[in-house]
Design a protein around this motif. Sequence first.
Motif, PDB file in Angstrom:
ATOM      1  N   ASP A  43       9.832 123.508  60.008  1.00 31.54           N
ATOM      2  CA  ASP A  43       9.737 124.077  58.604  1.00 31.54           C
ATOM      3  C   ASP A  43      10.415 123.089  57.361  1.00 31.54           C
ATOM      4  OD1 ASP A  43       9.004 126.233  59.549  1.00 31.54           O
ATOM      5  OD2 ASP A  43      10.649 127.619  59.376  1.00 31.54           O
ATOM      6  N   THR A  44      11.187 122.354  57.813  1.00 29.54           N
ATOM      7  CA  THR A  44      11.952 121.263  56.774  1.00 29.54           C
ATOM      8  C   THR A  44      11.272 119.914  56.662  1.00 29.54           C
ATOM      9  OG1 THR A  44      14.123 122.155  57.407  1.00 29.54           O
ATOM     10  CG2 THR A  44      14.059 120.240  56.128  1.00 29.54           C
ATOM     11  N   TRP A  45      10.573 119.450  57.518  1.00 25.78           N
ATOM     12  CA  TRP A  45      10.197 118.118  57.635  1.00 25.78           C
ATOM     13  C   TRP A  45       8.715 117.959  57.863  1.00 25.78           C
ATOM     14  CZ3 TRP A  45      12.252 113.895  55.829  1.00 25.78           C
ATOM     15  CH2 TRP A  45      13.826 114.020  55.728  1.00 25.78           C
ATOM     16  N   LEU A  46       8.057 119.004  58.332  1.00 22.87           N
ATOM     17  CA  LEU A  46       6.652 118.909  58.821  1.00 22.87           C
ATOM     18  C   LEU A  46       5.747 119.572  57.915  1.00 22.87           C
ATOM     19  CD1 LEU A  46       4.314 117.660  60.729  1.00 22.87           C
ATOM     20  CD2 LEU A  46       4.614 119.780  62.068  1.00 22.87           C
ATOM     21  N   ILE A  47       5.749 121.073  57.783  1.00 19.23           N
ATOM     22  CA  ILE A  47       5.240 121.728  56.707  1.00 19.23           C
ATOM     23  C   ILE A  47       5.773 121.830  55.477  1.00 19.23           C
ATOM     24  CG2 ILE A  47       4.233 123.324  58.745  1.00 19.23           C
ATOM     25  CD1 ILE A  47       6.000 125.373  58.220  1.00 19.23           C
ATOM     26  N   SER A  48       6.621 121.325  55.055  1.00 18.01           N
ATOM     27  CA  SER A  48       7.290 121.044  53.787  1.00 18.01           C
ATOM     28  C   SER A  48       8.014 119.632  53.956  1.00 18.01           C
ATOM     29  CB  SER A  48       8.306 122.213  53.676  1.00 18.01           C
ATOM     30  OG  SER A  48       8.930 122.227  52.150  1.00 18.01           O
ATOM     31  N   LEU A  49       8.487 119.280  52.610  1.00 13.95           N
ATOM     32  CA  LEU A  49       9.081 117.889  52.673  1.00 13.95           C
ATOM     33  C   LEU A  49      10.484 118.131  51.927  1.00 13.95           C
ATOM     34  CD1 LEU A  49       6.579 115.088  52.324  1.00 13.95           C
ATOM     35  CD2 LEU A  49       8.044 115.710  54.314  1.00 13.95           C
ATOM     36  N   PRO A  50      11.625 117.688  52.124  1.00 16.23           N
ATOM     37  CA  PRO A  50      12.709 117.855  51.322  1.00 16.23           C
ATOM     38  C   PRO A  50      12.614 117.251  49.845  1.00 16.23           C
ATOM     39  CG  PRO A  50      13.431 117.154  53.537  1.00 16.23           C
ATOM     40  CD  PRO A  50      11.910 116.981  53.688  1.00 16.23           C
ATOM     41  N   TYR A  51      13.041 117.894  49.094  1.00 14.48           N
ATOM     42  CA  TYR A  51      12.542 117.251  47.472  1.00 14.48           C
ATOM     43  C   TYR A  51      13.234 116.037  47.370  1.00 14.48           C
ATOM     44  CZ  TYR A  51      12.103 117.314  42.379  1.00 14.48           C
ATOM     45  OH  TYR A  51      11.949 117.070  41.019  1.00 14.48           O
ATOM     46  N   GLY A  52      14.547 115.602  48.032  1.00 16.17           N
ATOM     47  CA  GLY A  52      14.880 114.356  47.734  1.00 16.17           C
ATOM     48  C   GLY A  52      14.019 113.303  48.289  1.00 16.17           C
ATOM     49  N   GLN A  53      13.406 113.520  49.402  1.00 14.27           N
ATOM     50  CA  GLN A  53      12.511 112.537  49.749  1.00 14.27           C
ATOM     51  C   GLN A  53      11.187 112.274  49.153  1.00 14.27           C
ATOM     52  OE1 GLN A  53       9.867 113.114  53.367  1.00 14.27           O
ATOM     53  NE2 GLN A  53      10.566 111.129  54.180  1.00 14.27           N
ATOM     54  N   LYS A  54      10.780 113.589  48.577  1.00 13.47           N
ATOM     55  CA  LYS A  54       9.508 113.342  47.587  1.00 13.47           C
ATOM     56  C   LYS A  54       9.828 112.707  46.229  1.00 13.47           C
ATOM     57  CE  LYS A  54       8.886 117.807  48.192  1.00 13.47           C
ATOM     58  NZ  LYS A  54       8.191 119.152  48.063  1.00 13.47           N
TER      59      LYS A  54
END
Length: 418
Positions: free
Chosen positions: A403-414
């Motif tokens: 949920d955190t890294w595959l179907i979404s991405l943390p905002y800091g990384q984006k």
Amino acid sequence: MKRAGILAFALWVCSGFSQATELAFLSLSDLQQVKQQLAQHRAASPTLAAWQQLQREAQQALKHPDPSVIDKGLLPPGGSKHDYLSLSAYWWPDASQPAGLPWLRRDGVVNPASKNDQSDGVRLARFSADVQALTLAWYFSGEQRYADKAQSLVRHWFIDPASRMNPNLNFAQGVPGIADGRHTGVLDGRYFATRVVDALQLLRTSPGWQAADQQGVERWFRDYLHWLQHSPLAQQEAAAPNNHGSWYCTQLAGIAWYLGDDAAVRAMVTLARGKIDQQIRADGSQPYELARTRSFHYSYFNLQALTALAQLAQKSGNGDLWHYQNAQGGSLLAALAALAPYSDPVKPWPWKNRDRVSQRIIPLLSLADNSLHQTRWESAIARTDWTAFSGSARGAVEQAQRDTWLISLPYGQKKGQQ
């Protein structure tokens, strides 16, 4: 991979997903970004690990027979196996009575009789998880076999007359000797919204999906939405002040969104504000959930429903739950802030409890950051150890990482990639 396969996959990646306008609980732009990262071999290690786990899950799903509610051993009180049937998990036979009736409640202690193939609770969870995993595997890889299997599952569960589920939860979470079905059983249907709705949105553009398929699933969901809105059991669930009420709002809103019923979505956002009024104190604590013997789980579980609905409301233009504050000063963000320190497994949980999977908090914090375009919880996300789990916690940790890294991405990384 042969050159032709590489070219086909590159075309698949570059084509994006222009035919889908948006998703309910997932972010289409995040999915597109992750798909591109995977194709270009530049995905972060937590993303890659989550993708590999999803592939393993999808491979297993390919081998599973298409499930149906008619597969259960028990016959629902209404006389049709097409009716969904489940037993309440925390109720047990009364050993002091010859027939064990009526059953007695032992909060937080799961009766194995509620978790077998004699009823439908585990079956629905497995079906919805397989549909989601297969659809995402198809989306990320472009391999049609995944979409074909997901389509087959959907037709078998929702459309085919011989195997379809009747669109009601009249006999969900029943308790022998007390009730054939209870309002708490409406909770079982949350997966129709959180897992299946977005899968259907993605599948509608997959090869092999027919107009008749679309009409069939929409018909089923319209009937089920009517049941949610008018059944006495469902109305009791709507009035629940704890996580059950929150999940009712989220479930109904997700299905209404899928059917294009904005008025129903707005009504659920309004109802959810009332849940925040009832549930969350100024310090962010959730007394209804802290009173449970699994207080950590239910504190997270309630916020899982509310954050999902907050995202849907924001994306669909149907209200702002993120910044709503009740008269006492309680809010969704205050509740997340109160729970966030316990994403660190070293910090002791001060309330009575039976189990704790600290990583489960992380997707909620990441979702809040993404929705509000902030990096408030970036450090908590970054320090999460996705390899730290034991026994039955493995599936929960893997789901949180996905949920955190595959179907979404943390905002800091984006933000760092902009």
